[in-house]
Design an enzyme around this catalytic site. Structure first.
Site, PDB file in Angstrom:
ATOM      1  N   ILE A  62     -61.244 -26.684 -68.761  1.00  0.00           N
ATOM      2  CA  ILE A  62     -62.462 -27.448 -69.036  1.00  0.00           C
ATOM      3  C   ILE A  62     -62.828 -28.076 -67.691  1.00  0.00           C
ATOM      4  O   ILE A  62     -61.957 -28.562 -66.957  1.00  0.00           O
ATOM      5  CB  ILE A  62     -62.242 -28.520 -70.135  1.00  0.00           C
ATOM      6  CG1 ILE A  62     -63.534 -29.270 -70.465  1.00  0.00           C
ATOM      7  CG2 ILE A  62     -61.137 -29.501 -69.775  1.00  0.00           C
ATOM      8  CD1 ILE A  62     -63.398 -30.207 -71.690  1.00  0.00           C
ATOM      9  N   SER A  63     -64.099 -28.047 -67.340  1.00  0.00           N
ATOM     10  CA  SER A  63     -64.507 -28.484 -65.999  1.00  0.00           C
ATOM     11  C   SER A  63     -64.405 -30.004 -65.841  1.00  0.00           C
ATOM     12  O   SER A  63     -64.361 -30.749 -66.822  1.00  0.00           O
ATOM     13  CB  SER A  63     -65.938 -28.030 -65.714  1.00  0.00           C
ATOM     14  OG  SER A  63     -66.058 -26.639 -65.889  1.00  0.00           O
ATOM     15  N   GLN A  64     -64.401 -30.425 -64.564  1.00  0.00           N
ATOM     16  CA  GLN A  64     -64.389 -31.856 -64.224  1.00  0.00           C
ATOM     17  C   GLN A  64     -65.664 -32.505 -64.784  1.00  0.00           C
ATOM     18  O   GLN A  64     -66.775 -32.016 -64.513  1.00  0.00           O
ATOM     19  CB  GLN A  64     -64.384 -31.963 -62.702  1.00  0.00           C
ATOM     20  CG  GLN A  64     -64.353 -33.363 -62.172  1.00  0.00           C
ATOM     21  CD  GLN A  64     -64.385 -33.368 -60.644  1.00  0.00           C
ATOM     22  OE1 GLN A  64     -64.522 -32.330 -60.002  1.00  0.00           O
ATOM     23  NE2 GLN A  64     -64.275 -34.543 -60.088  1.00  0.00           N
ATOM     24  N   PRO A  65     -65.545 -33.574 -65.579  1.00  0.00           N
ATOM     25  CA  PRO A  65     -66.731 -34.129 -66.228  1.00  0.00           C
ATOM     26  C   PRO A  65     -67.856 -34.539 -65.277  1.00  0.00           C
ATOM     27  O   PRO A  65     -69.031 -34.294 -65.569  1.00  0.00           O
ATOM     28  CB  PRO A  65     -66.208 -35.333 -67.009  1.00  0.00           C
ATOM     29  CG  PRO A  65     -64.744 -35.361 -66.856  1.00  0.00           C
ATOM     30  CD  PRO A  65     -64.309 -34.233 -65.989  1.00  0.00           C
ATOM     31  N   ARG A 122     -64.504 -36.200 -74.869  1.00  0.00           N
ATOM     32  CA  ARG A 122     -63.935 -34.999 -74.233  1.00  0.00           C
ATOM     33  C   ARG A 122     -62.620 -34.566 -74.881  1.00  0.00           C
ATOM     34  O   ARG A 122     -62.247 -33.394 -74.827  1.00  0.00           O
ATOM     35  CB  ARG A 122     -63.744 -35.283 -72.740  1.00  0.00           C
ATOM     36  CG  ARG A 122     -63.478 -34.031 -71.887  1.00  0.00           C
ATOM     37  CD  ARG A 122     -63.589 -34.419 -70.431  1.00  0.00           C
ATOM     38  NE  ARG A 122     -63.290 -33.349 -69.512  1.00  0.00           N
ATOM     39  CZ  ARG A 122     -62.263 -33.353 -68.672  1.00  0.00           C
ATOM     40  NH1 ARG A 122     -61.418 -34.373 -68.658  1.00  0.00           N
ATOM     41  NH2 ARG A 122     -62.085 -32.351 -67.836  1.00  0.00           N
TER      42      ARG A 122
END
Ligand code: SAM
Length: 195
Positions: free
Chosen positions: A41-44, A15
Site C-alpha cells: 500500500i503506498s505512502q499516504p 488506512r
C-alpha cells in the site's frame, strides 16, 4: 478539484481498513506497508500528493493502474465521476473490491489483467494514474488519454524513478515534467519490468 474536500476525505479514510493482520498497527505511519504478494500500500502523503497533482474533476473518467489495497482508488472515486481500476493480481483485486463495496462506492469498475496496456474498451480517460514503476512511458496509455487529459506515472529502474506528470494538448502532443523522485514496486507486463 476541491482541495479541501480531498484533504477532508483523505483524513477520514481509515488506512487500517486497507491492510491486514499485524500491519494494521502500523497503518498510521507515513510509509508503504506490505499487502502480500510482494506488493505494498503506498505512502499516504504520496497518495494525497499524486491525487492533488492529477486533479480529477467531479465529471472526470479516471483510469488507475495498480489497484493494490484500494486505498488510492477510494480517494480517486470520491473526487471523480468514474474510476476504471486494473490490477494484475486477482487476490489483491478481490480484497480491494470487497473493501470498496463496503465503503458503498458504485462508480468503480474493476479489471484483472495487464494494466500497462490500459483498458481500451472504456477509453478515452480524462485522468490516468499509474501506481507502479514503468520501464518506459506506455504508448497504449498515451493513446487512451483524452485531449487535455492528465497522467501521472513513475518511470525508471526499480531502485528509483522519476514521477512524471503529463498533459495531452489539443493537438495531441504530450507535455511532460518531472515532479519528484519516488520508489514504487515494479510495473509488470508489456511496458514494465517483465511478466
Ligand atoms: N496505490 C495502491 C494502494 O494504495 O494500495 C498501491 C499500488 S502498489 C504500489 C502497485 C500495484 O500495481 C500492485 O498491486 C501490483 O500488483 C500492481 N501492478 C503491477 N504491474 C501491474 C500491471 N501491469 N497491471 C496492473 N497492475 C499492476
Amino acid at each position: 478539484m476541491d482541495r479541501k474536500e480531498l484533504v477532508a476525505y483523505f483524513r477520514s479514510l481509515d488506512r487500517s481498513f486497507f491492510v491486514e493482520g499485524d500491519m494494521k498497527k502500523y497503518a498510521g505511519l507515513d510509509g508503504p506497508l506490505p499487502i502480500g504478494f510482494g506488493q505494498t500500500i503506498s505512502q499516504p502523503s504520496l497518495v494525497l500528493e499524486m491525487t492533488r497533482l492529477l486533479a480529477p474533476a467531479k465529471d472526470s473518467k479516471v483510469l488507475e493502474i495498480g489497484t493494490g489495497s484500494g486505498f488510492q482508488t477510494a480517494l480517486l472515486a470520491k473526487m471523480s465521476a468514474e474510476v476504471y481500476t486494473v490490477e494484475r493480481i486477482a487476490d489483491l483485486m478481490e480484497k480491494a473490491q470487497k473493501r470498496l463495496e463496503l465503503l458503498h462506492f458504485s462508480n468503480i469498475y474493476y479489471k484483472v489483467g495487464d494494466g500497462s496496456r490500459g483498458w481500451q474498451e472504456h477509453a478515452p480517460y480524462d485522468r490516468i494514474m499509474v501506481t507502479a514503476a514503468a520501464g518506459i512511458l506506455p504508448d497504449d496509455l498515451v493513446d487512451q488519454l483524452a485531449v487535455s487529459g492528465r497522467m501521472i506515472i513513475p518511470i525508471g529502474p526499480p531502485d528509483l524513478q522519476e514521477l512524471k506528470l503529463l498533459t495531452k494538448t489539443a493537438s495531441g502532443n504530450i507535455k511532460m515534467k518531472t515532479v519528484e523522485f519516488v520508489r514504487f514496486v515494479e510495473l509488470k507486463g508489456q511496458y514494465g519490468w517483465g511478466k
